[in-house]
Design a protein around this motif. Structure first.
Motif, PDB file in Angstrom:
ATOM      1  N   TRP A  45      -8.034  18.549  12.011  1.00 39.78           N
ATOM      2  CA  TRP A  45      -8.157  17.105  12.243  1.00 39.78           C
ATOM      3  C   TRP A  45      -7.324  16.315  11.242  1.00 39.78           C
ATOM      4  O   TRP A  45      -7.848  15.653  10.355  1.00 39.78           O
ATOM      5  CB  TRP A  45      -9.629  16.700  12.179  1.00 39.78           C
ATOM      6  CG  TRP A  45     -10.415  17.271  13.299  1.00 39.78           C
ATOM      7  CD1 TRP A  45     -11.161  18.411  13.283  1.00 39.78           C
ATOM      8  CD2 TRP A  45     -10.518  16.758  14.633  1.00 39.78           C
ATOM      9  NE1 TRP A  45     -11.717  18.631  14.514  1.00 39.78           N
ATOM     10  CE2 TRP A  45     -11.344  17.631  15.361  1.00 39.78           C
ATOM     11  CE3 TRP A  45      -9.995  15.636  15.268  1.00 39.78           C
ATOM     12  CZ2 TRP A  45     -11.652  17.426  16.700  1.00 39.78           C
ATOM     13  CZ3 TRP A  45     -10.303  15.421  16.604  1.00 39.78           C
ATOM     14  CH2 TRP A  45     -11.115  16.313  17.302  1.00 39.78           C
ATOM     15  N   THR A  46      -6.025  16.376  11.407  1.00 41.65           N
ATOM     16  CA  THR A  46      -5.128  15.700  10.463  1.00 41.65           C
ATOM     17  C   THR A  46      -5.193  14.178  10.607  1.00 41.65           C
ATOM     18  O   THR A  46      -4.761  13.457   9.721  1.00 41.65           O
ATOM     19  CB  THR A  46      -3.677  16.157  10.695  1.00 41.65           C
ATOM     20  OG1 THR A  46      -3.407  16.050  12.096  1.00 41.65           O
ATOM     21  CG2 THR A  46      -3.485  17.592  10.271  1.00 41.65           C
ATOM     22  N   MET A  47      -5.761  13.692  11.720  1.00 42.79           N
ATOM     23  CA  MET A  47      -5.788  12.238  11.969  1.00 42.79           C
ATOM     24  C   MET A  47      -6.863  11.509  11.166  1.00 42.79           C
ATOM     25  O   MET A  47      -6.907  10.294  11.139  1.00 42.79           O
ATOM     26  CB  MET A  47      -6.016  11.979  13.468  1.00 42.79           C
ATOM     27  CG  MET A  47      -7.355  12.492  13.944  1.00 42.79           C
ATOM     28  SD  MET A  47      -7.642  12.249  15.727  1.00 42.79           S
ATOM     29  CE  MET A  47      -6.890  13.681  16.448  1.00 42.79           C
ATOM     30  N   ILE A  48      -7.765  12.253  10.504  1.00 38.76           N
ATOM     31  CA  ILE A  48      -8.910  11.627   9.818  1.00 38.76           C
ATOM     32  C   ILE A  48      -8.480  11.030   8.473  1.00 38.76           C
ATOM     33  O   ILE A  48      -7.831  11.689   7.673  1.00 38.76           O
ATOM     34  CB  ILE A  48     -10.041  12.666   9.611  1.00 38.76           C
ATOM     35  CG1 ILE A  48     -10.645  13.055  10.970  1.00 38.76           C
ATOM     36  CG2 ILE A  48     -11.123  12.121   8.685  1.00 38.76           C
ATOM     37  CD1 ILE A  48     -11.579  14.238  10.907  1.00 38.76           C
ATOM     38  N   ASN A  49      -8.872   9.753   8.250  1.00 35.75           N
ATOM     39  CA  ASN A  49      -8.565   9.076   6.980  1.00 35.75           C
ATOM     40  C   ASN A  49      -9.730   9.088   5.998  1.00 35.75           C
ATOM     41  O   ASN A  49      -9.524   8.944   4.792  1.00 35.75           O
ATOM     42  CB  ASN A  49      -8.196   7.609   7.233  1.00 35.75           C
ATOM     43  CG  ASN A  49      -7.049   7.480   8.205  1.00 35.75           C
ATOM     44  OD1 ASN A  49      -7.243   7.052   9.331  1.00 35.75           O
ATOM     45  ND2 ASN A  49      -5.841   7.873   7.791  1.00 35.75           N
ATOM     46  N   HIS A  50     -10.971   9.194   6.516  1.00 34.27           N
ATOM     47  CA  HIS A  50     -12.145   9.049   5.651  1.00 34.27           C
ATOM     48  C   HIS A  50     -13.289   9.853   6.261  1.00 34.27           C
ATOM     49  O   HIS A  50     -13.511   9.794   7.473  1.00 34.27           O
ATOM     50  CB  HIS A  50     -12.530   7.559   5.593  1.00 34.27           C
ATOM     51  CG  HIS A  50     -13.556   7.237   4.548  1.00 34.27           C
ATOM     52  ND1 HIS A  50     -13.225   6.764   3.296  1.00 34.27           N
ATOM     53  CD2 HIS A  50     -14.914   7.303   4.570  1.00 34.27           C
ATOM     54  CE1 HIS A  50     -14.335   6.562   2.595  1.00 34.27           C
ATOM     55  NE2 HIS A  50     -15.374   6.880   3.347  1.00 34.27           N
ATOM     56  N   VAL A  51     -13.998  10.609   5.427  1.00 37.89           N
ATOM     57  CA  VAL A  51     -15.127  11.418   5.926  1.00 37.89           C
ATOM     58  C   VAL A  51     -16.436  10.801   5.425  1.00 37.89           C
ATOM     59  O   VAL A  51     -16.651  10.676   4.215  1.00 37.89           O
ATOM     60  CB  VAL A  51     -15.024  12.887   5.454  1.00 37.89           C
ATOM     61  CG1 VAL A  51     -16.261  13.677   5.894  1.00 37.89           C
ATOM     62  CG2 VAL A  51     -13.749  13.539   6.006  1.00 37.89           C
ATOM     63  N   VAL A  93     -12.467   7.177  10.831  1.00 39.70           N
ATOM     64  CA  VAL A  93     -13.573   7.597   9.966  1.00 39.70           C
ATOM     65  C   VAL A  93     -14.364   8.671  10.700  1.00 39.70           C
ATOM     66  O   VAL A  93     -14.930   8.417  11.766  1.00 39.70           O
ATOM     67  CB  VAL A  93     -14.508   6.407   9.623  1.00 39.70           C
ATOM     68  CG1 VAL A  93     -15.711   6.887   8.808  1.00 39.70           C
ATOM     69  CG2 VAL A  93     -13.746   5.330   8.860  1.00 39.70           C
ATOM     70  N   ALA A  94     -14.385   9.866  10.139  1.00 36.12           N
ATOM     71  CA  ALA A  94     -15.167  10.946  10.741  1.00 36.12           C
ATOM     72  C   ALA A  94     -16.606  10.840  10.262  1.00 36.12           C
ATOM     73  O   ALA A  94     -16.862  10.760   9.062  1.00 36.12           O
ATOM     74  CB  ALA A  94     -14.595  12.294  10.343  1.00 36.12           C
ATOM     75  N   VAL A  95     -17.539  10.784  11.217  1.00 37.77           N
ATOM     76  CA  VAL A  95     -18.968  10.802  10.868  1.00 37.77           C
ATOM     77  C   VAL A  95     -19.487  12.198  11.176  1.00 37.77           C
ATOM     78  O   VAL A  95     -19.380  12.681  12.308  1.00 37.77           O
ATOM     79  CB  VAL A  95     -19.755   9.742  11.675  1.00 37.77           C
ATOM     80  CG1 VAL A  95     -21.260   9.970  11.533  1.00 37.77           C
ATOM     81  CG2 VAL A  95     -19.410   8.340  11.190  1.00 37.77           C
ATOM     82  N   VAL A 111     -11.882   3.282  13.648  1.00 37.47           N
ATOM     83  CA  VAL A 111     -12.589   3.942  14.755  1.00 37.47           C
ATOM     84  C   VAL A 111     -13.468   5.031  14.151  1.00 37.47           C
ATOM     85  O   VAL A 111     -13.076   5.681  13.182  1.00 37.47           O
ATOM     86  CB  VAL A 111     -11.563   4.612  15.716  1.00 37.47           C
ATOM     87  CG1 VAL A 111     -12.260   5.382  16.824  1.00 37.47           C
ATOM     88  CG2 VAL A 111     -10.634   3.575  16.312  1.00 37.47           C
ATOM     89  N   ILE A 112     -14.653   5.209  14.735  1.00 44.05           N
ATOM     90  CA  ILE A 112     -15.530   6.312  14.303  1.00 44.05           C
ATOM     91  C   ILE A 112     -15.252   7.529  15.183  1.00 44.05           C
ATOM     92  O   ILE A 112     -15.216   7.433  16.411  1.00 44.05           O
ATOM     93  CB  ILE A 112     -17.024   5.920  14.446  1.00 44.05           C
ATOM     94  CG1 ILE A 112     -17.389   4.770  13.494  1.00 44.05           C
ATOM     95  CG2 ILE A 112     -17.936   7.135  14.210  1.00 44.05           C
ATOM     96  CD1 ILE A 112     -17.281   5.084  12.022  1.00 44.05           C
ATOM     97  N   LEU A 113     -15.078   8.674  14.538  1.00 37.76           N
ATOM     98  CA  LEU A 113     -14.961   9.945  15.254  1.00 37.76           C
ATOM     99  C   LEU A 113     -16.218  10.739  14.923  1.00 37.76           C
ATOM    100  O   LEU A 113     -16.396  11.190  13.792  1.00 37.76           O
ATOM    101  CB  LEU A 113     -13.704  10.689  14.781  1.00 37.76           C
ATOM    102  CG  LEU A 113     -13.411  12.034  15.441  1.00 37.76           C
ATOM    103  CD1 LEU A 113     -13.114  11.866  16.930  1.00 37.76           C
ATOM    104  CD2 LEU A 113     -12.226  12.718  14.763  1.00 37.76           C
TER     105      LEU A 113
END
Length: 200
Positions: free
Chosen positions: A123-129, A5-7, A109-111
Motif C-alpha cells: 500500500w504505497t499510496m498511504i500517507n498516514h496510519v 489515511v489508513a484506519v 480519504v479514509i482507507l
C-alpha cells in the motif's frame, strides 16, 4: 493532493464506528471489506479463481460464497489463507485505488483496511496510519458478543491477525477505544480537526 489515511485495528477494536463517524464528518471512506464483499458476487472473476483454488464445497447451491466454510478453512490452514489473499488482494487494491481517485477533491480519504500490518508493503499510496486500539480483554469480549462465535473460534480469529504490538509499531496516530462510544467519537473528531489542518 488528497492524503490517504489508513484506519486499521484488530477485529472488535471499533474500526466500523470510527469509519461511520468519519462519514458523518464528510470524509470519504473506502472500505476494503465492502470491496471484498462486492467481489464475492457469484460469477465474478475473483470467485471463479476461488472456486478453482478451493473447489465447489466453498459455494452453496445458488453459487453464493459459503463464508463460514471458507473462514474455517483459511483459519485452520495458513497456506489456504495465503492462496486466498493472492487471489483477492491485487483486485481489491486496484478497486480501492480507483475509489480514492474519485475523491481527489477532498483533503483526505479514509482507507479502512483490517489487515494492514500483513500487507503494508503493498500500500504505497498511504500517507498516514491511524490505529484503533483497545485492550485484549475488551477485544475478546466484543468479538464474542458481536459475532456469536464460540470461544475457540473467537480466539482463532484474533490469533490469526497480527499482534497488537505489530499494529502499534506501524501507527502514526492511535485512538484508544476502551471507553464509551461518545468518547470514541470525540477522539475521531479531534483527529479530524488536527489532521485537516495538515492537508492544506
Amino acid at each position: 493532493m488528497t492524503k490517504v489515511v489508513a484506519v486499521t485495528g484488530g477485529i472488535g477494536s471499533g474500526k466500523s464506528e470510527v469509519c461511520k463517524t468519519f462519514i458523518e464528518l464528510g470524509v470519504p471512506v473506502v472500505d476494503l471489506d465492502e470491496i471484498a464483499r462486492a467481489m464475492s458476487a457469484p460469477g465474478s472473476v475473483a470467485m471463479q479463481a476461488v472456486r478453482e483454488a478451493f473447489g465447489d464445497a466453498m459455494f452453496d447451491t445458488s453459487g453464493q460464497l459459503d463464508r463460514a466454510n471458507l473462514r474455517e478453512l483459511v483459519f485452520s490452514n495458513p497456506d489456504a489463507l495465503d492462496q486466498l489473499n493472492h487471489i483477492m488482494h491485487p483486485a481489491i487494491r486496484e478497486e480501492a485505488a480507483q475509489q480514492i481517485a474519485h475523491s481527489s477533491s477532498q483533503p483526505y480519504v479514509i482507507l479502512a483496511i483490517p489487515l494492514l500490518v500483513e500487507s503494508r508493503d503493498d500500500w504505497t499510496m498511504i500517507n498516514h496510519v491511524l490505529v484503533i486500539d483497545c485492550s485484549e480483554e475488551i477485544q475478546f469480549a466484543r468479538v464474542m458478543q458481536r459475532s456469536a462465535l464460540s470461544e475457540d473460534m473467537a480466539k482463532a480469529i484474533i490469533a490469526a491477525q497480527s499482534s497488537r504490538e505489530a499494529r502499534l509499531a506501524i501507527a502514526d496516530s492511535v485512538i484508544e477505544n476502551n471507553q464509551s462510544l461518545e468518547d470514541l467519537r470525540e477522539k475521531v473528531l479531534n483527529f479530524h480537526q488536527i489532521f485537516s489542518k495538515t492537508c492544506h
